[in-house]
Design a protein around this motif. Structure first.
Motif, PDB file in Angstrom:
ATOM      1  N   VAL A   1      81.840 -42.477  63.893  1.00 31.48           N
ATOM      2  CA  VAL A   1      82.976 -41.710  64.412  1.00 31.48           C
ATOM      3  C   VAL A   1      84.070 -42.635  64.941  1.00 31.48           C
ATOM      4  CG1 VAL A   1      83.689 -40.059  66.195  1.00 31.48           C
ATOM      5  CG2 VAL A   1      81.486 -39.759  65.025  1.00 31.48           C
TER       6      VAL A   1
ATOM      7  N   TYR B   1      91.906 -35.692  65.804  1.00 36.76           N
ATOM      8  CA  TYR B   1      90.573 -35.078  65.650  1.00 36.76           C
ATOM      9  C   TYR B   1      89.510 -36.154  65.581  1.00 36.76           C
ATOM     10  CZ  TYR B   1      93.171 -36.026  61.491  1.00 36.76           C
ATOM     11  OH  TYR B   1      94.022 -36.642  60.620  1.00 36.76           O
TER      12      TYR B   1
ATOM     13  N   LEU C   1      85.285 -35.792  64.592  1.00 34.94           N
ATOM     14  CA  LEU C   1      84.201 -34.846  64.308  1.00 34.94           C
ATOM     15  C   LEU C   1      82.859 -35.569  64.252  1.00 34.94           C
ATOM     16  CD1 LEU C   1      85.753 -32.722  61.408  1.00 34.94           C
ATOM     17  CD2 LEU C   1      85.941 -32.341  63.859  1.00 34.94           C
TER      18      LEU C   1
ATOM     19  N   GLY D   1      83.328 -33.370  55.730  1.00 37.88           N
ATOM     20  CA  GLY D   1      83.236 -32.895  54.345  1.00 37.88           C
ATOM     21  C   GLY D   1      83.250 -31.389  54.201  1.00 37.88           C
ATOM     22  N   ARG D   2      83.671 -30.675  55.252  1.00 33.64           N
ATOM     23  CA  ARG D   2      83.741 -29.208  55.175  1.00 33.64           C
ATOM     24  C   ARG D   2      85.175 -28.697  55.350  1.00 33.64           C
ATOM     25  NH1 ARG D   2      78.451 -27.151  58.585  1.00 33.64           N
ATOM     26  NH2 ARG D   2      77.123 -28.944  58.129  1.00 33.64           N
ATOM     27  N   GLY D   3      86.114 -29.630  55.467  1.00 29.74           N
ATOM     28  CA  GLY D   3      87.504 -29.213  55.664  1.00 29.74           C
ATOM     29  C   GLY D   3      87.828 -28.855  57.107  1.00 29.74           C
TER      30      GLY D   3
ATOM     31  N   ALA E   1      88.423 -30.847  59.848  1.00 32.21           N
ATOM     32  CA  ALA E   1      89.509 -31.608  60.488  1.00 32.21           C
ATOM     33  C   ALA E   1      90.847 -30.984  60.114  1.00 32.21           C
ATOM     34  CB  ALA E   1      89.457 -33.075  60.059  1.00 32.21           C
ATOM     35  N   THR E   2      91.005 -30.714  58.834  1.00 30.61           N
ATOM     36  CA  THR E   2      92.257 -30.163  58.322  1.00 30.61           C
ATOM     37  C   THR E   2      92.522 -28.759  58.862  1.00 30.61           C
ATOM     38  OG1 THR E   2      91.944 -31.434  56.300  1.00 30.61           O
ATOM     39  CG2 THR E   2      93.477 -29.593  56.178  1.00 30.61           C
TER      40      THR E   2
ATOM     41  N   HIS F   1      92.573 -46.370  57.297  1.00 27.43           N
ATOM     42  CA  HIS F   1      91.824 -45.110  57.473  1.00 27.43           C
ATOM     43  C   HIS F   1      92.381 -44.011  56.557  1.00 27.43           C
ATOM     44  CE1 HIS F   1      89.205 -42.247  59.015  1.00 27.43           C
ATOM     45  NE2 HIS F   1      89.598 -42.151  60.270  1.00 27.43           N
TER      46      HIS F   1
ATOM     47  N   HIS G   1      94.718 -38.759  54.681  1.00 22.95           N
ATOM     48  CA  HIS G   1      94.657 -37.641  53.723  1.00 22.95           C
ATOM     49  C   HIS G   1      94.744 -36.305  54.474  1.00 22.95           C
ATOM     50  CE1 HIS G   1      93.542 -35.437  50.184  1.00 22.95           C
ATOM     51  NE2 HIS G   1      92.342 -35.119  50.612  1.00 22.95           N
TER      52      HIS G   1
ATOM     53  N   LYS H   1      97.676 -33.463  54.143  1.00 17.44           N
ATOM     54  CA  LYS H   1      97.322 -32.083  53.768  1.00 17.44           C
ATOM     55  C   LYS H   1      97.927 -31.065  54.725  1.00 17.44           C
ATOM     56  CE  LYS H   1      92.795 -32.678  53.351  1.00 17.44           C
ATOM     57  NZ  LYS H   1      91.357 -32.321  53.190  1.00 17.44           N
TER      58      LYS H   1
HETATM   59  C1  LIG Z   1      88.341 -38.447  59.204  1.00 19.27           C
HETATM   60  C2  LIG Z   1      87.666 -37.125  59.541  1.00 19.27           C
HETATM   61  C3  LIG Z   1      88.403 -36.507  60.704  1.00 19.27           C
HETATM   62  C4  LIG Z   1      87.744 -36.197  58.320  1.00 19.27           C
HETATM   63  O1  LIG Z   1      87.150 -34.929  58.653  1.00 19.27           O
HETATM   64  P1  LIG Z   1      86.809 -33.857  57.542  1.00 19.27           P
HETATM   65  O2  LIG Z   1      86.673 -32.542  58.217  1.00 19.27           O
HETATM   66  O3  LIG Z   1      85.661 -34.331  56.726  1.00 19.27           O
HETATM   67  O4  LIG Z   1      88.141 -33.917  56.645  1.00 19.27           O
HETATM   68  P2  LIG Z   1      88.811 -32.821  55.718  1.00 19.27           P
HETATM   69  O5  LIG Z   1      89.347 -31.689  56.509  1.00 19.27           O
HETATM   70  O6  LIG Z   1      89.779 -33.596  54.885  1.00 19.27           O
HETATM   71  O7  LIG Z   1      87.634 -32.297  54.816  1.00 19.27           O
HETATM   72  C5  LIG Z   1      87.040 -33.198  53.886  1.00 19.27           C
HETATM   73  C6  LIG Z   1      86.677 -32.500  52.577  1.00 19.27           C
HETATM   74  O8  LIG Z   1      85.894 -31.368  52.861  1.00 19.27           O
HETATM   75  C7  LIG Z   1      85.861 -30.621  51.638  1.00 19.27           C
HETATM   76  N1  LIG Z   1      85.622 -29.198  51.902  1.00 19.27           N
HETATM   77  C8  LIG Z   1      84.395 -28.639  51.807  1.00 19.27           C
HETATM   78  N2  LIG Z   1      84.498 -27.333  52.131  1.00 19.27           N
HETATM   79  C9  LIG Z   1      85.786 -27.064  52.393  1.00 19.27           C
HETATM   80  C10 LIG Z   1      86.489 -25.898  52.766  1.00 19.27           C
HETATM   81  N3  LIG Z   1      85.869 -24.728  52.938  1.00 19.27           N
HETATM   82  N4  LIG Z   1      87.807 -25.988  52.992  1.00 19.27           N
HETATM   83  C11 LIG Z   1      88.452 -27.140  52.822  1.00 19.27           C
HETATM   84  N5  LIG Z   1      87.849 -28.304  52.445  1.00 19.27           N
HETATM   85  C12 LIG Z   1      86.502 -28.260  52.242  1.00 19.27           C
HETATM   86  C13 LIG Z   1      87.154 -30.901  50.927  1.00 19.27           C
HETATM   87  O9  LIG Z   1      86.807 -31.350  49.638  1.00 19.27           O
HETATM   88  C14 LIG Z   1      87.827 -31.993  51.751  1.00 19.27           C
HETATM   89  O10 LIG Z   1      88.311 -33.063  50.990  1.00 19.27           O
HETATM   90  P3  LIG Z   1      89.549 -32.980  49.920  1.00 19.27           P
HETATM   91  O11 LIG Z   1      90.739 -32.443  50.640  1.00 19.27           O
HETATM   92  O12 LIG Z   1      89.739 -34.406  49.507  1.00 19.27           O
HETATM   93  O13 LIG Z   1      89.137 -32.104  48.795  1.00 19.27           O
HETATM   94  C15 LIG Z   1      86.211 -37.327  59.914  1.00 19.27           C
HETATM   95  O14 LIG Z   1      85.626 -38.111  58.953  1.00 19.27           O
HETATM   96  C16 LIG Z   1      86.027 -37.965  61.279  1.00 19.27           C
HETATM   97  O15 LIG Z   1      85.960 -37.278  62.288  1.00 19.27           O
HETATM   98  N6  LIG Z   1      85.918 -39.304  61.283  1.00 19.27           N
HETATM   99  C17 LIG Z   1      85.671 -40.061  62.510  1.00 19.27           C
HETATM  100  C18 LIG Z   1      86.766 -39.902  63.515  1.00 19.27           C
HETATM  101  C19 LIG Z   1      88.108 -40.328  63.010  1.00 19.27           C
HETATM  102  O16 LIG Z   1      88.210 -41.334  62.340  1.00 19.27           O
HETATM  103  N7  LIG Z   1      89.139 -39.571  63.380  1.00 19.27           N
HETATM  104  C20 LIG Z   1      90.505 -39.860  63.027  1.00 19.27           C
HETATM  105  C21 LIG Z   1      91.054 -40.929  63.896  1.00 19.27           C
HETATM  106  S1  LIG Z   1      92.733 -41.309  63.365  1.00 19.27           S
END
Ligand SMILES: CC(C)(COP(=O)(O)OP(=O)(O)OC[C@H]1O[C@@H](n2cnc3c(N)ncnc32)[C@H](O)[C@@H]1OP(=O)(O)O)[C@@H](O)C(=O)NCCC(=O)NCCS
Length: 182
Positions: free
Chosen positions: A35, A98, A100, A106-108, A110-111, A138, A143, A147
């Motif tokens: 994280v 954010y 997580l 990988g569930r979307g 963060a977005t 990063h 990404h 988005k």
């Molecule tokens: C970086 C981080 C925030 C990404 O979180 P995440 O929730 O996995 O990111 P996303 O919202 O982009 O979701 C990732 C993927 O989930 C997938 N996904 C699965 N189900 C989904 C749904 N129902 N809706 C949308 N996307 C979905 C998508 O494929 C998406 O990737 P894509 O847009 O390339 O297709 C997370 O890895 C994290 O917390 N990392 C550590 C902390 C960190 O680095 N924070 C940021 C500091 S700047």
């Protein structure tokens, strides 16, 4: 005092304020190398404790409507991490962000909640601009920011986050709201 934004909801997630009782949850987030890899490295418990007290709990009253909130799944109640809409430390810029727990990547998620925070920040708080920073390599977080409709605006240096330049993303309210009608 709690306000409506302290229970902001998106399709699958809900935010609530942190309380002093959430220290262990926050320690679990801040002590995980995966994280914290691009978030300044793992924190000692004492650092997380100070952050909870000063940067999270005290901040709610200092800046009503802004903050760092605990993010949970609506369906299960399980905490999935945190989302934030607050000042970049020692600066006037308002950022979205954010962190997580890895089992919820990988569930979307963060977005989903970051986009909700932009609508709330621009639409309900009337903020003129919202920004974000990430470490330069990063790409996963960058990404997410693209988005949700932020745009890359080069690199910036914020002393509170170390000496390295950071990727800077930003958008103004008028152009974001025009592109994302309610
Ligand atoms: C970086 C981080 C925030 C990404 O979180 P995440 O929730 O996995 O990111 P996303 O919202 O982009 O979701 C990732 C993927 O989930 C997938 N996904 C699965 N189900 C989904 C749904 N129902 N809706 C949308 N996307 C979905 C998508 O494929 C998406 O990737 P894509 O847009 O390339 O297709 C997370 O890895 C994290 O917390 N990392 C550590 C902390 C960190 O680095 N924070 C940021 C500091 S700047």
């Amino acid at each position: 005092m709690r306000a409506p934004h302290d229970t902001l909801t998106s399709e699958r997630l809900v935010l609530r304020r942190y309380t002093a009782d959430d220290l262990d949850l926050l320690v679990r987030l801040h002590s995980d190398r995966r994280v914290m890899r691009f978030a300044g490295g793992v924190h000692e418990r004492s650092k997380t404790e100070a952050m909870l007290r000063e940067r999270i709990l005290a901040y709610y009253d200092q800046h009503p409507g802004l903050g760092i909130w605990l993010t949970s799944e609506r369906a299960t109640g399980a905490p999935v991490g945190m989302h934030l809409l607050n000042h970049i430390r020692d600066d006037t810029v308002i950022q979205v962000g954010y962190l997580l727990y890895p089992e919820y990547w990988g569930r979307g998620y963060a977005t989903e909640m970051a986009a909700r925070l932009l609508r709330y920040g621009f639409g309900e708080l009337g903020l003129p601009q919202i920004s974000a920073i990430t470490d330069l390599p990063h790409v996963d977080s960058q990404h997410v920011l693209l988005k949700i409709g932020l745009r890359r605006d080069g690199e910036r240096h914020f002393p509170a986050y170390g000496s390295d330049p950071l990727a800077f993303f930003t958008r103004d309210a008028a152009s974001w709201l025009a592109e994302h009608p309610a």
